[in-house]
Design a protein around this motif. Structure first.
Motif, PDB file in Angstrom:
ATOM      1  N   TYR A  44       0.844  -1.203   0.000  1.00  0.00           N
ATOM      2  CA  TYR A  44       0.000   0.000   0.000  1.00  0.00           C
ATOM      3  C   TYR A  44       0.881   1.255   0.000  1.00  0.00           C
ATOM      4  O   TYR A  44       0.618   2.210  -0.753  1.00  0.00           O
ATOM      5  N   ALA A  45       1.921   1.248   0.818  1.00  0.00           N
ATOM      6  CA  ALA A  45       2.837   2.398   0.888  1.00  0.00           C
ATOM      7  C   ALA A  45       3.502   2.633  -0.471  1.00  0.00           C
ATOM      8  O   ALA A  45       3.617   3.774  -0.929  1.00  0.00           O
ATOM      9  N   LEU A  46       3.910   1.545  -1.131  1.00  0.00           N
ATOM     10  CA  LEU A  46       4.536   1.665  -2.453  1.00  0.00           C
ATOM     11  C   LEU A  46       3.552   2.211  -3.477  1.00  0.00           C
ATOM     12  O   LEU A  46       3.882   3.124  -4.247  1.00  0.00           O
ATOM     13  N   GLN A  47       2.342   1.681  -3.473  1.00  0.00           N
ATOM     14  CA  GLN A  47       1.331   2.104  -4.452  1.00  0.00           C
ATOM     15  C   GLN A  47       1.009   3.586  -4.328  1.00  0.00           C
ATOM     16  O   GLN A  47       0.628   4.239  -5.285  1.00  0.00           O
ATOM     17  N   ASN A  48       1.133   4.118  -3.107  1.00  0.00           N
ATOM     18  CA  ASN A  48       0.756   5.508  -2.871  1.00  0.00           C
ATOM     19  C   ASN A  48       1.947   6.449  -2.731  1.00  0.00           C
ATOM     20  O   ASN A  48       1.813   7.572  -2.234  1.00  0.00           O
ATOM     21  N   ASN A  49       3.121   5.928  -3.128  1.00  0.00           N
ATOM     22  CA  ASN A  49       4.350   6.738  -3.073  1.00  0.00           C
ATOM     23  C   ASN A  49       4.752   7.168  -1.676  1.00  0.00           C
ATOM     24  O   ASN A  49       5.457   8.162  -1.522  1.00  0.00           O
ATOM     25  N   PHE A  50       4.298   6.436  -0.650  1.00  0.00           N
ATOM     26  CA  PHE A  50       4.774   6.712   0.706  1.00  0.00           C
ATOM     27  C   PHE A  50       6.066   5.935   0.961  1.00  0.00           C
ATOM     28  O   PHE A  50       6.709   6.123   1.972  1.00  0.00           O
ATOM     29  N   ALA A  51       6.399   5.066   0.022  1.00  0.00           N
ATOM     30  CA  ALA A  51       7.659   4.323   0.091  1.00  0.00           C
ATOM     31  C   ALA A  51       8.348   4.509  -1.251  1.00  0.00           C
ATOM     32  O   ALA A  51       7.790   4.131  -2.289  1.00  0.00           O
ATOM     33  N   LYS A  52       9.506   5.136  -1.221  1.00  0.00           N
ATOM     34  CA  LYS A  52      10.285   5.283  -2.459  1.00  0.00           C
ATOM     35  C   LYS A  52      11.734   5.610  -2.162  1.00  0.00           C
ATOM     36  O   LYS A  52      12.042   6.113  -1.084  1.00  0.00           O
ATOM     37  N   GLN A  53      12.585   5.333  -3.113  1.00  0.00           N
ATOM     38  CA  GLN A  53      14.030   5.568  -2.988  1.00  0.00           C
ATOM     39  C   GLN A  53      14.594   5.073  -1.660  1.00  0.00           C
ATOM     40  O   GLN A  53      15.409   5.735  -1.027  1.00  0.00           O
ATOM     41  N   GLY A  54      14.116   3.920  -1.242  1.00  0.00           N
ATOM     42  CA  GLY A  54      14.659   3.299  -0.030  1.00  0.00           C
ATOM     43  C   GLY A  54      14.138   3.857   1.278  1.00  0.00           C
ATOM     44  O   GLY A  54      14.532   3.408   2.341  1.00  0.00           O
ATOM     45  N   GLU A  55      13.232   4.849   1.192  1.00  0.00           N
ATOM     46  CA  GLU A  55      12.717   5.463   2.424  1.00  0.00           C
ATOM     47  C   GLU A  55      11.214   5.277   2.543  1.00  0.00           C
ATOM     48  O   GLU A  55      10.508   5.223   1.543  1.00  0.00           O
ATOM     49  N   ASP A  57       7.843   7.104   4.195  1.00  0.00           N
ATOM     50  CA  ASP A  57       7.306   8.299   4.836  1.00  0.00           C
ATOM     51  C   ASP A  57       6.295   7.846   5.889  1.00  0.00           C
ATOM     52  O   ASP A  57       5.104   7.670   5.602  1.00  0.00           O
ATOM     53  N   ALA A  58       6.780   7.668   7.122  1.00  0.00           N
ATOM     54  CA  ALA A  58       5.955   7.095   8.191  1.00  0.00           C
ATOM     55  C   ALA A  58       4.740   7.971   8.487  1.00  0.00           C
ATOM     56  O   ALA A  58       3.638   7.462   8.688  1.00  0.00           O
ATOM     57  N   GLU A  59       4.947   9.276   8.486  1.00  0.00           N
ATOM     58  CA  GLU A  59       3.861  10.191   8.818  1.00  0.00           C
ATOM     59  C   GLU A  59       2.684  10.032   7.850  1.00  0.00           C
ATOM     60  O   GLU A  59       1.531   9.902   8.267  1.00  0.00           O
ATOM     61  N   LYS A  60       3.011  10.051   6.550  1.00  0.00           N
ATOM     62  CA  LYS A  60       1.980   9.905   5.526  1.00  0.00           C
ATOM     63  C   LYS A  60       1.277   8.548   5.646  1.00  0.00           C
ATOM     64  O   LYS A  60       0.058   8.456   5.532  1.00  0.00           O
ATOM     65  N   LEU A  61       2.080   7.516   5.874  1.00  0.00           N
ATOM     66  CA  LEU A  61       1.502   6.179   5.971  1.00  0.00           C
ATOM     67  C   LEU A  61       0.547   6.091   7.168  1.00  0.00           C
ATOM     68  O   LEU A  61      -0.566   5.579   7.048  1.00  0.00           O
ATOM     69  N   ILE A  62       0.955   6.641   8.300  1.00  0.00           N
ATOM     70  CA  ILE A  62       0.119   6.596   9.511  1.00  0.00           C
ATOM     71  C   ILE A  62      -1.199   7.352   9.275  1.00  0.00           C
ATOM     72  O   ILE A  62      -2.269   6.881   9.647  1.00  0.00           O
ATOM     73  N   GLU A  63      -1.087   8.506   8.620  1.00  0.00           N
ATOM     74  CA  GLU A  63      -2.272   9.313   8.296  1.00  0.00           C
ATOM     75  C   GLU A  63      -3.304   8.526   7.500  1.00  0.00           C
ATOM     76  O   GLU A  63      -4.498   8.775   7.604  1.00  0.00           O
ATOM     77  N   ASN A  64      -2.803   7.616   6.655  1.00  0.00           N
ATOM     78  CA  ASN A  64      -3.690   6.889   5.741  1.00  0.00           C
ATOM     79  C   ASN A  64      -3.978   5.453   6.154  1.00  0.00           C
ATOM     80  O   ASN A  64      -4.617   4.714   5.416  1.00  0.00           O
ATOM     81  N   LEU A  65      -3.533   5.087   7.341  1.00  0.00           N
ATOM     82  CA  LEU A  65      -3.617   3.693   7.772  1.00  0.00           C
ATOM     83  C   LEU A  65      -5.061   3.160   7.822  1.00  0.00           C
ATOM     84  O   LEU A  65      -5.293   1.976   7.585  1.00  0.00           O
ATOM     85  N   ASP A  66      -6.007   4.058   8.092  1.00  0.00           N
ATOM     86  CA  ASP A  66      -7.421   3.648   8.131  1.00  0.00           C
ATOM     87  C   ASP A  66      -7.920   3.170   6.775  1.00  0.00           C
ATOM     88  O   ASP A  66      -8.927   2.483   6.690  1.00  0.00           O
ATOM     89  N   LYS A  67      -7.227   3.558   5.722  1.00  0.00           N
ATOM     90  CA  LYS A  67      -7.655   3.175   4.367  1.00  0.00           C
ATOM     91  C   LYS A  67      -7.108   1.825   3.947  1.00  0.00           C
ATOM     92  O   LYS A  67      -7.362   1.372   2.828  1.00  0.00           O
ATOM     93  N   VAL A  68      -6.318   1.221   4.828  1.00  0.00           N
ATOM     94  CA  VAL A  68      -5.730  -0.078   4.485  1.00  0.00           C
ATOM     95  C   VAL A  68      -6.575  -1.190   5.092  1.00  0.00           C
ATOM     96  O   VAL A  68      -6.564  -1.410   6.304  1.00  0.00           O
ATOM     97  N   ASN A  69      -7.362  -1.843   4.235  1.00  0.00           N
ATOM     98  CA  ASN A  69      -8.181  -2.959   4.713  1.00  0.00           C
ATOM     99  C   ASN A  69      -7.590  -4.273   4.248  1.00  0.00           C
ATOM    100  O   ASN A  69      -7.441  -4.505   3.053  1.00  0.00           O
ATOM    101  N   ILE A  70      -7.249  -5.094   5.226  1.00  0.00           N
ATOM    102  CA  ILE A  70      -6.611  -6.362   4.919  1.00  0.00           C
ATOM    103  C   ILE A  70      -7.541  -7.499   5.307  1.00  0.00           C
ATOM    104  O   ILE A  70      -8.049  -7.520   6.421  1.00  0.00           O
TER     105      ILE A  70
END
Ligand code: C5P
Length: 228
Positions: A44-55, A57-70
């Motif tokens: 999910y982080a990769l698809q939304n560009n919260f993960a790129k170039q080896g880093e 973005d924890a803040e962005k990922l946490i903000e959007n965590l409610d949208k991750v349904n597993i």
């Protein structure tokens, strides 16, 4: 006989999921692959560009965590469950090198762990479950009746991962890359601040570097039967 909880932890590619699947089948229990859940959040982080170039973005990922349904859906043809991200089957995608290279960073984020641990505890509340991961015996189910801790040399584990990828037609990845990823994840998983990988005090250690699948399974079945 009453149902128990079986927690299987250990380093990457120690054959946890193989054993867990075999056990679940033998006992008629539910199998939950918690690594798949962390991998799905990484995807999910990769698809939304919260993960790129080896880093990550924890803040962005946490903000959007409610949208991750597993969730997991049982695939009768395969005989095990597959993982879904917001309704889409991502079982194949989460096993690639791209997700593998970010997953341990994603798994070090406390908010991610809290969300997934709560889900895992919910799935296991009726017992009759085999769950594998890194913190199952220590954090998710500290009262599990049986805890296994699987180990094998880094070379053995990298070779298994490499063979698996090759068998799936993923031929671009070299053994060296797989070996480095195994070592990197070992380091990140054992040194993170929140629930690092460690053996629970009451776990049984199984080193399978020199055990065949059958030898290993027979050994573990004895341990299980003693708890039933
Ligand atoms: O089990 P698998 O190798 O698929 O797990 C991928 C990664 O997810 C691990 O390297 C680890 O960083 C993370 N993980 C975790 N806690 C778990 C399961 C997996 O931190 N219970």
């Amino acid at each position: 006989t009453s149902k128990i909880t079986i927690a299987i932890d250990g380093f990457s590619s120690t054959g946890k999921s193989t054993v867990a699947k075999q056990l679940a089948k033998e006992l008629g229990y539910i199998y939950v692959d918690t690594g798949a859940m962390y991998r799905t959040v990484a995807l999910y982080a990769l698809q939304n560009n919260f993960a790129k170039q080896g880093e990550v973005d924890a803040e962005k990922l946490i903000e959007n965590l409610d949208k991750v349904n597993i969730d997991f859906k049982y695939n009768a043809q395969l005989g095990f469950s597959e993982v879904y991200l917001n309704g889409v089957n991502v079982e194949t995608e989460i096993r690639g090198m791209e997700v593998s290279s970010y997953v341990s960073k994603v798994a070090s984020i406390s908010a991610v762990r809290q969300k997934l641990v709560a889900l895992q505890q919910e799935m296991g509340k009726a017992k009759g479950i085999v769950m594998d991961g890194r913190d199952i015996g220590t954090v998710v189910f500290p009262n599990a009746e049986l805890k296994l801790f699987m180990t094998a040399s880094a070379e053995t584990r990298a070779q298994r991962r490499f063979d698996e990828l090759q068998a799936k037609g993923n031929t671009e990845v070299s053994y060296k890359e797989v070996f480095n990823n195994v070592l990197e994840r070992d380091t990140l998983d054992t040194t993170r601040a929140d629930s690092p990988l460690e053996m629970a005090k009451d776990a049984v250690e199984i080193d399978n570097s020199n055990l065949s699948r059958k030898e290993q399974f027979d050994k573990i079945l004895l341990l299980v039967n003693a708890k039933l």
